[in-house]
Enzyme design. Sequence first.
Site, PDB file in Angstrom:
ATOM      1  N   LYS A 280      15.112 -14.013  37.012  1.00 46.89           N
ATOM      2  CA  LYS A 280      14.014 -13.687  36.107  1.00 46.89           C
ATOM      3  C   LYS A 280      12.720 -13.390  36.869  1.00 46.89           C
ATOM      4  O   LYS A 280      11.907 -12.576  36.429  1.00 46.89           O
ATOM      5  CB  LYS A 280      13.785 -14.844  35.122  1.00 46.89           C
ATOM      6  CG  LYS A 280      14.930 -15.018  34.131  1.00 46.89           C
ATOM      7  CD  LYS A 280      14.654 -16.157  33.154  1.00 46.89           C
ATOM      8  CE  LYS A 280      15.788 -16.299  32.156  1.00 46.89           C
ATOM      9  NZ  LYS A 280      15.535 -17.384  31.177  1.00 46.89           N
TER      10      LYS A 280
ATOM     11  N   LYS B 233      26.181  -6.917  28.697  1.00 45.00           N
ATOM     12  CA  LYS B 233      26.105  -7.765  27.513  1.00 45.00           C
ATOM     13  C   LYS B 233      25.335  -7.068  26.396  1.00 45.00           C
ATOM     14  O   LYS B 233      24.396  -6.313  26.652  1.00 45.00           O
ATOM     15  CB  LYS B 233      25.414  -9.092  27.855  1.00 45.00           C
ATOM     16  CG  LYS B 233      26.271 -10.085  28.602  1.00 45.00           C
ATOM     17  CD  LYS B 233      25.552 -11.399  28.809  1.00 45.00           C
ATOM     18  CE  LYS B 233      25.382 -12.156  27.503  1.00 45.00           C
ATOM     19  NZ  LYS B 233      24.821 -13.516  27.715  1.00 45.00           N
TER      20      LYS B 233
ATOM     21  N   LYS C  32      19.174  -7.188  22.941  1.00 46.61           N
ATOM     22  CA  LYS C  32      18.107  -6.539  22.178  1.00 46.61           C
ATOM     23  C   LYS C  32      17.212  -5.697  23.077  1.00 46.61           C
ATOM     24  O   LYS C  32      16.457  -4.858  22.597  1.00 46.61           O
ATOM     25  CB  LYS C  32      17.275  -7.577  21.429  1.00 46.61           C
ATOM     26  CG  LYS C  32      16.407  -8.441  22.321  1.00 46.61           C
ATOM     27  CD  LYS C  32      15.401  -9.220  21.514  1.00 46.61           C
ATOM     28  CE  LYS C  32      14.414  -9.937  22.421  1.00 46.61           C
ATOM     29  NZ  LYS C  32      13.294 -10.505  21.678  1.00 46.61           N
TER      30      LYS C  32
END
Length: 330
Positions: free
Chosen positions: A110, A194, A197
């Site tokens: 991240k 995956k 959104k």
Amino acid sequence: MRVVSGIQPTGGLHLGNLLGAILRWVRMQDEAECLFFLADMHALTIAVDPAELRANIREMAAALIASGIDPAKATLFRQSAVPAHAELAWILQGTARIGWLERMTQFKEKGGKHKERSSVGLFTYPVLQAADVLLYQATHVPVGEDQKQHLELARDIALKFNNDFDVELFALPEPFIGGGTAARVMSLRDGKAKMSKSDPSEMSRIHLTDSDEDIAQKIRKARTDPEPLPEDPALLDGRPEARNLVGIYAALTGESIEQVLARFAGQGFGTFKPALADAVIAMLSPLRRRLDELRADPAELERILESGAERARTLAAPTLANAYRAVGLA
């Protein structure tokens, strides 16, 4: 057995969220005492729009209840409504070690190439995760592959705290394998990625709020290959899009991959896709109607969350008091 798990209140819930986590929670509440929380404090580790966060909290609560989380069976609450999460996390920051956190692979992913620009919260949020479960003396925590390292960290923190202060305060939580198998749902446009959104293509995912017509269209246009479905699951290797659609069908119907292929072996996607669309619609249509009802009554949503928070605060209080006492703050 006490199971504790949280989910960040992000907008745009999709079929991957439902099959990958939410329905597993629904099954868990019949197997153990469960506390499920909306991890709104974790959401602060990256830039956040306050109005959007408030809306997402309500939307996530509504989606969980619409999907089958029963506030009469499980304790459902907003993380920030229980200040003990933050208080215990700060105490545990004195126990956790920088070297432990530097090894967390999710921070490396991240934070990317510019980790120095990340918030301190993004670096230390595994300690808050540890507090989330240790606070309630959780015996078990449901974890996916990407969270196993964080559960190990929680156990390390609990063990070191107990040893450092010569107490037997924190239970060492184990991974929870109940609740059935969580489906790993991939993008409808790329079977190797995956469902997310953040994907720029709306056709890559099915939202829980999509109409029946939109669902049918997205399934119809989902990427596939020209080969018919095999009878042997091993023959799906190398066919990620086919494997993904078959896996979604199996998760929706509660069947195994073998059972699905036994029914559709030798048939092409012209036959399989309409059956898959019907299965998705059958799952999401009643959920969508319930979601609309819950959205129309925000006061009831708040009542449910506050009732859960009240119970959570009661359960958390003894552990927090004992932690204060152990470190000399009480």
